[in-house]
Scaffold this motif. Structure first.
Motif, PDB file in Angstrom:
ATOM      1  N   GLU A   4      59.335  77.476  43.039  1.00 56.72           N
ATOM      2  CA  GLU A   4      60.109  76.444  42.347  1.00 56.72           C
ATOM      3  C   GLU A   4      61.071  75.757  43.306  1.00 56.72           C
ATOM      4  O   GLU A   4      61.212  74.530  43.296  1.00 56.72           O
ATOM      5  N   LYS A   5      61.710  76.535  44.163  1.00 56.54           N
ATOM      6  CA  LYS A   5      62.688  75.967  45.095  1.00 56.54           C
ATOM      7  C   LYS A   5      62.037  74.955  46.036  1.00 56.54           C
ATOM      8  O   LYS A   5      62.563  73.854  46.234  1.00 56.54           O
ATOM      9  N   TYR A   6      60.887  75.282  46.593  1.00 55.60           N
ATOM     10  CA  TYR A   6      60.245  74.364  47.529  1.00 55.60           C
ATOM     11  C   TYR A   6      59.615  73.171  46.831  1.00 55.60           C
ATOM     12  O   TYR A   6      59.542  72.078  47.397  1.00 55.60           O
ATOM     13  N   ALA A   7      59.203  73.324  45.580  1.00 57.47           N
ATOM     14  CA  ALA A   7      58.734  72.172  44.806  1.00 57.47           C
ATOM     15  C   ALA A   7      59.891  71.205  44.580  1.00 57.47           C
ATOM     16  O   ALA A   7      59.720  69.981  44.683  1.00 57.47           O
ATOM     17  N   LEU A   8      61.076  71.741  44.285  1.00 55.96           N
ATOM     18  CA  LEU A   8      62.248  70.889  44.103  1.00 55.96           C
ATOM     19  C   LEU A   8      62.665  70.227  45.412  1.00 55.96           C
ATOM     20  O   LEU A   8      63.080  69.062  45.425  1.00 55.96           O
ATOM     21  N   LYS A   9      62.544  70.946  46.505  1.00 56.32           N
ATOM     22  CA  LYS A   9      62.872  70.340  47.809  1.00 56.32           C
ATOM     23  C   LYS A   9      61.908  69.194  48.115  1.00 56.32           C
ATOM     24  O   LYS A   9      62.313  68.174  48.675  1.00 56.32           O
TER      25      LYS A   9
END
Length: 159
Positions: A125-130
């Protein structure tokens, strides 16, 4: 609703491998919903969510903390009340060993049902948001990076 399969992205995740598919699917759906929700948000709001994800406890941390607490309670009660309480640290240690070796122990099933995620799921989720925020836009221009690398290499040969 579109079915999402993150199994390829979270390959090697022993907790996911030992979790029933319907629970994994529910967690995957939640991740996708969060990314869709933040797709229309500002960079500031996305950054705040990434900070929240950095602080989120993964399932391994929950297992470690709970096993430590149960062990301490068992030790104190065993010393103060009755030796029978020493069974608690033994059980907690057994579960920790099982988790370390197999990536699963009985508390994992309970925690997963409450939606506790693995570090890989949180990072997904974090890298998708980044990516939504545009953090990786410069990476996509590989031709420029290749040219810069060649130039830096050639310049370093002159020194």
């Amino acid at each position: 609703m579109e079915m999402i399969d993150y199994s390829e992205l979270s390959r090697g995740d022993r907790v996911r491998a030992n979790t029933p598919p319907e629970i994994n699917q529910a967690i995957d759906t939640e991740i996708a919903a969060m990314v869709r929700f933040y797709a229309s948000k500002t960079d500031y709001e996305i950054s705040k969510r990434i900070e929240e994800l950095d602080m989120e406890w993964d399932i391994g941390r929950y297992i470690e903390v709970r096993a430590s607490m149960i062990s301490l309670v068992g030790l104190v009660l065993g010393l103060k009340k009755s030796r029978i309480w020493f069974i608690l640290p033994a059980i907690a240690s057994t579960f920790m060993l099982q988790y370390a070796i197999q990536g699963w122990c009985p508390p994992v099933s309970i925690l997963r049902r409450f939606g506790i995620r693995t570090r890989q799921e949180i990072d997904l989720e974090k890298y998708a948001l980044k990516a939504l925020r545009g953090d990786f836009d410069e990476i996509s221009s590989t031709d420029k990076n290749t040219d810069r690398a060649k130039k830096a290499f050639n310049e370093s040969k002159c020194v």
